[in-house]
Design a protein around this motif. Structure first.
Motif, PDB file in Angstrom:
ATOM      1  N   ASN A  27       0.840  -1.188   0.000  1.00  0.00           N
ATOM      2  CA  ASN A  27       0.000   0.000   0.000  1.00  0.00           C
ATOM      3  C   ASN A  27       0.881   1.246   0.000  1.00  0.00           C
ATOM      4  O   ASN A  27       0.869   2.036   0.927  1.00  0.00           O
ATOM      5  N   THR A  28       1.663   1.394  -1.071  1.00  0.00           N
ATOM      6  CA  THR A  28       2.593   2.502  -1.168  1.00  0.00           C
ATOM      7  C   THR A  28       2.381   3.275  -2.459  1.00  0.00           C
ATOM      8  O   THR A  28       1.754   2.794  -3.395  1.00  0.00           O
ATOM      9  N   GLN A  29       2.935   4.474  -2.485  1.00  0.00           N
ATOM     10  CA  GLN A  29       2.871   5.344  -3.649  1.00  0.00           C
ATOM     11  C   GLN A  29       4.301   5.766  -3.981  1.00  0.00           C
ATOM     12  O   GLN A  29       5.067   6.131  -3.096  1.00  0.00           O
ATOM     13  N   ASP A  30       4.657   5.717  -5.256  1.00  0.00           N
ATOM     14  CA  ASP A  30       5.970   6.198  -5.681  1.00  0.00           C
ATOM     15  C   ASP A  30       5.922   7.709  -5.847  1.00  0.00           C
ATOM     16  O   ASP A  30       4.971   8.254  -6.409  1.00  0.00           O
ATOM     17  N   VAL A  31       6.965   8.366  -5.349  1.00  0.00           N
ATOM     18  CA  VAL A  31       7.047   9.819  -5.362  1.00  0.00           C
ATOM     19  C   VAL A  31       8.432  10.226  -5.867  1.00  0.00           C
ATOM     20  O   VAL A  31       9.438   9.658  -5.436  1.00  0.00           O
ATOM     21  N   ILE A  32       8.478  11.203  -6.747  1.00  0.00           N
ATOM     22  CA  ILE A  32       9.755  11.726  -7.224  1.00  0.00           C
ATOM     23  C   ILE A  32      10.214  12.791  -6.240  1.00  0.00           C
ATOM     24  O   ILE A  32       9.449  13.682  -5.867  1.00  0.00           O
ATOM     25  N   VAL A  33      11.466  12.690  -5.808  1.00  0.00           N
ATOM     26  CA  VAL A  33      11.998  13.636  -4.833  1.00  0.00           C
ATOM     27  C   VAL A  33      13.029  14.545  -5.502  1.00  0.00           C
ATOM     28  O   VAL A  33      13.735  14.132  -6.423  1.00  0.00           O
ATOM     29  N   PRO A  34      13.135  15.796  -5.046  1.00  0.00           N
ATOM     30  CA  PRO A  34      14.092  16.746  -5.623  1.00  0.00           C
ATOM     31  C   PRO A  34      15.501  16.506  -5.082  1.00  0.00           C
ATOM     32  O   PRO A  34      16.070  17.328  -4.364  1.00  0.00           O
ATOM     33  N   TYR A  35      16.072  15.372  -5.445  1.00  0.00           N
ATOM     34  CA  TYR A  35      17.367  14.941  -4.921  1.00  0.00           C
ATOM     35  C   TYR A  35      18.500  15.882  -5.324  1.00  0.00           C
ATOM     36  O   TYR A  35      19.406  16.161  -4.552  1.00  0.00           O
ATOM     37  N   ASN A  36      18.462  16.357  -6.571  1.00  0.00           N
ATOM     38  CA  ASN A  36      19.505  17.261  -7.074  1.00  0.00           C
ATOM     39  C   ASN A  36      18.924  18.062  -8.240  1.00  0.00           C
ATOM     40  O   ASN A  36      17.730  17.986  -8.524  1.00  0.00           O
ATOM     41  N   GLY A  37      19.765  18.801  -8.923  1.00  0.00           N
ATOM     42  CA  GLY A  37      19.315  19.629 -10.039  1.00  0.00           C
ATOM     43  C   GLY A  37      18.670  18.832 -11.160  1.00  0.00           C
ATOM     44  O   GLY A  37      17.676  19.264 -11.754  1.00  0.00           O
ATOM     45  N   SER A  69       0.638   5.045   2.366  1.00  0.00           N
ATOM     46  CA  SER A  69      -0.541   5.871   2.095  1.00  0.00           C
ATOM     47  C   SER A  69      -0.791   6.905   3.197  1.00  0.00           C
ATOM     48  O   SER A  69      -1.216   8.018   2.910  1.00  0.00           O
ATOM     49  N   GLY A  70      -0.519   6.567   4.448  1.00  0.00           N
ATOM     50  CA  GLY A  70      -0.684   7.538   5.534  1.00  0.00           C
ATOM     51  C   GLY A  70       0.280   8.704   5.399  1.00  0.00           C
ATOM     52  O   GLY A  70      -0.089   9.859   5.633  1.00  0.00           O
ATOM     53  N   THR A  71       1.506   8.411   5.006  1.00  0.00           N
ATOM     54  CA  THR A  71       2.501   9.467   4.776  1.00  0.00           C
ATOM     55  C   THR A  71       2.080  10.312   3.587  1.00  0.00           C
ATOM     56  O   THR A  71       2.171  11.543   3.620  1.00  0.00           O
ATOM     57  N   GLU A  72       1.596   9.659   2.546  1.00  0.00           N
ATOM     58  CA  GLU A  72       1.129  10.382   1.359  1.00  0.00           C
ATOM     59  C   GLU A  72       0.012  11.364   1.735  1.00  0.00           C
ATOM     60  O   GLU A  72       0.034  12.533   1.346  1.00  0.00           O
ATOM     61  N   ARG A  73      -0.944  10.891   2.509  1.00  0.00           N
ATOM     62  CA  ARG A  73      -2.066  11.743   2.929  1.00  0.00           C
ATOM     63  C   ARG A  73      -1.572  12.956   3.704  1.00  0.00           C
ATOM     64  O   ARG A  73      -1.972  14.089   3.441  1.00  0.00           O
ATOM     65  N   ARG A  74      -0.651  12.730   4.652  1.00  0.00           N
ATOM     66  CA  ARG A  74      -0.126  13.846   5.464  1.00  0.00           C
ATOM     67  C   ARG A  74       0.666  14.834   4.621  1.00  0.00           C
ATOM     68  O   ARG A  74       0.593  16.031   4.840  1.00  0.00           O
ATOM     69  N   LEU A  75       1.413  14.323   3.642  1.00  0.00           N
ATOM     70  CA  LEU A  75       2.170  15.224   2.764  1.00  0.00           C
ATOM     71  C   LEU A  75       1.229  16.085   1.923  1.00  0.00           C
ATOM     72  O   LEU A  75       1.470  17.281   1.752  1.00  0.00           O
ATOM     73  N   TYR A  76       0.145  15.495   1.416  1.00  0.00           N
ATOM     74  CA  TYR A  76      -0.840  16.288   0.673  1.00  0.00           C
ATOM     75  C   TYR A  76      -1.486  17.322   1.587  1.00  0.00           C
ATOM     76  O   TYR A  76      -1.691  18.467   1.194  1.00  0.00           O
ATOM     77  N   GLU A  77      -1.805  16.939   2.834  1.00  0.00           N
ATOM     78  CA  GLU A  77      -2.397  17.874   3.797  1.00  0.00           C
ATOM     79  C   GLU A  77      -1.459  19.039   4.085  1.00  0.00           C
ATOM     80  O   GLU A  77      -1.909  20.162   4.304  1.00  0.00           O
ATOM     81  N   ASN A  78      -0.149  18.780   4.094  1.00  0.00           N
ATOM     82  CA  ASN A  78       0.852  19.821   4.353  1.00  0.00           C
ATOM     83  C   ASN A  78       1.271  20.559   3.080  1.00  0.00           C
ATOM     84  O   ASN A  78       2.216  21.339   3.103  1.00  0.00           O
ATOM     85  N   ASN A  79       0.552  20.297   1.973  1.00  0.00           N
ATOM     86  CA  ASN A  79       0.880  20.895   0.673  1.00  0.00           C
ATOM     87  C   ASN A  79       2.330  20.635   0.280  1.00  0.00           C
ATOM     88  O   ASN A  79       2.982  21.473  -0.342  1.00  0.00           O
ATOM     89  N   GLU A  99      20.176  13.794   3.344  1.00  0.00           N
ATOM     90  CA  GLU A  99      20.678  13.141   4.550  1.00  0.00           C
ATOM     91  C   GLU A  99      19.597  12.342   5.275  1.00  0.00           C
ATOM     92  O   GLU A  99      19.838  11.241   5.748  1.00  0.00           O
ATOM     93  N   TYR A 100      18.364  12.897   5.352  1.00  0.00           N
ATOM     94  CA  TYR A 100      17.314  12.275   6.157  1.00  0.00           C
ATOM     95  C   TYR A 100      16.157  11.694   5.350  1.00  0.00           C
ATOM     96  O   TYR A 100      15.335  10.969   5.876  1.00  0.00           O
ATOM     97  N   GLY A 101      16.051  12.034   4.074  1.00  0.00           N
ATOM     98  CA  GLY A 101      14.970  11.518   3.243  1.00  0.00           C
ATOM     99  C   GLY A 101      13.728  12.382   3.325  1.00  0.00           C
ATOM    100  O   GLY A 101      13.805  13.599   3.484  1.00  0.00           O
ATOM    101  N   VAL A 102      12.555  11.746   3.241  1.00  0.00           N
ATOM    102  CA  VAL A 102      11.275  12.446   3.244  1.00  0.00           C
ATOM    103  C   VAL A 102      10.988  12.970   4.646  1.00  0.00           C
ATOM    104  O   VAL A 102      11.125  12.253   5.636  1.00  0.00           O
ATOM    105  N   ASP A 103      10.574  14.245   4.719  1.00  0.00           N
ATOM    106  CA  ASP A 103      10.261  14.889   5.991  1.00  0.00           C
ATOM    107  C   ASP A 103       8.843  15.452   5.895  1.00  0.00           C
ATOM    108  O   ASP A 103       8.604  16.404   5.153  1.00  0.00           O
ATOM    109  N   ILE A 104       7.931  14.869   6.629  1.00  0.00           N
ATOM    110  CA  ILE A 104       6.526  15.274   6.564  1.00  0.00           C
ATOM    111  C   ILE A 104       6.342  16.730   6.977  1.00  0.00           C
ATOM    112  O   ILE A 104       5.562  17.459   6.384  1.00  0.00           O
TER     113      ILE A 104
END
Length: 114
Positions: A27-37, A69-79, A99-104
């Motif tokens: 029950n996960t969602q793939d997300v692209i992160v702004p790792y670098n330029g 999915s819970g992390t996804e929901r919270r990230l959408y709530e936090n825009n 260094e730390y990865g995804v930060d809600i």
């Protein structure tokens, strides 16, 4: 020679077991992160609904993480998470650290020094 009887380990139904039991929750969602330029540029390009999405998504795979999915929901709530024009999901820069990865909560935190 007579066939050797199966022992209990040889008679297991691995395919059935794999469909009934999940070690890791899917029950996960793939997300692209702004790792670098490069990742930031791919996110910008993927926001264009007329872009060559398949080729860009292949390039973006190295900058993709899976979130629950819970992390996804919270990230959408936090825009902090947005759906791009291509349909892919991308994390906003303040919510990712190499260094730390995804930060809600995002990078805008108070630091208390005693």
């Amino acid at each position: 020679p007579e066939p050797k009887p199966c022992n209990k380990f040889e008679a297991q139904a691995f395919r059935t077991a794999s469909t009934l039991f999940r070690v890791i929750d899917n029950n996960t969602q793939d997300v692209i992160v702004p790792y670098n330029g490069e990742a930031e540029e791919l996110i910008r390009q993927l926001d264009d609904p007329t872009a060559n999405t398949a080729a860009l998504l292949r390039k973006a795979q190295r900058y993709t993480v899976s979130i629950y999915s819970g992390t996804e929901r919270r990230l959408y709530e936090n825009n902090a998470l947005r759906t791009l024009g291509s349909g892919a999901a991308a994390l906003d820069k303040p919510h990712y650290s190499n260094e730390y990865g995804v930060d809600i909560e995002g990078a805008e935190k108070e630091v208390l020094i005693f």
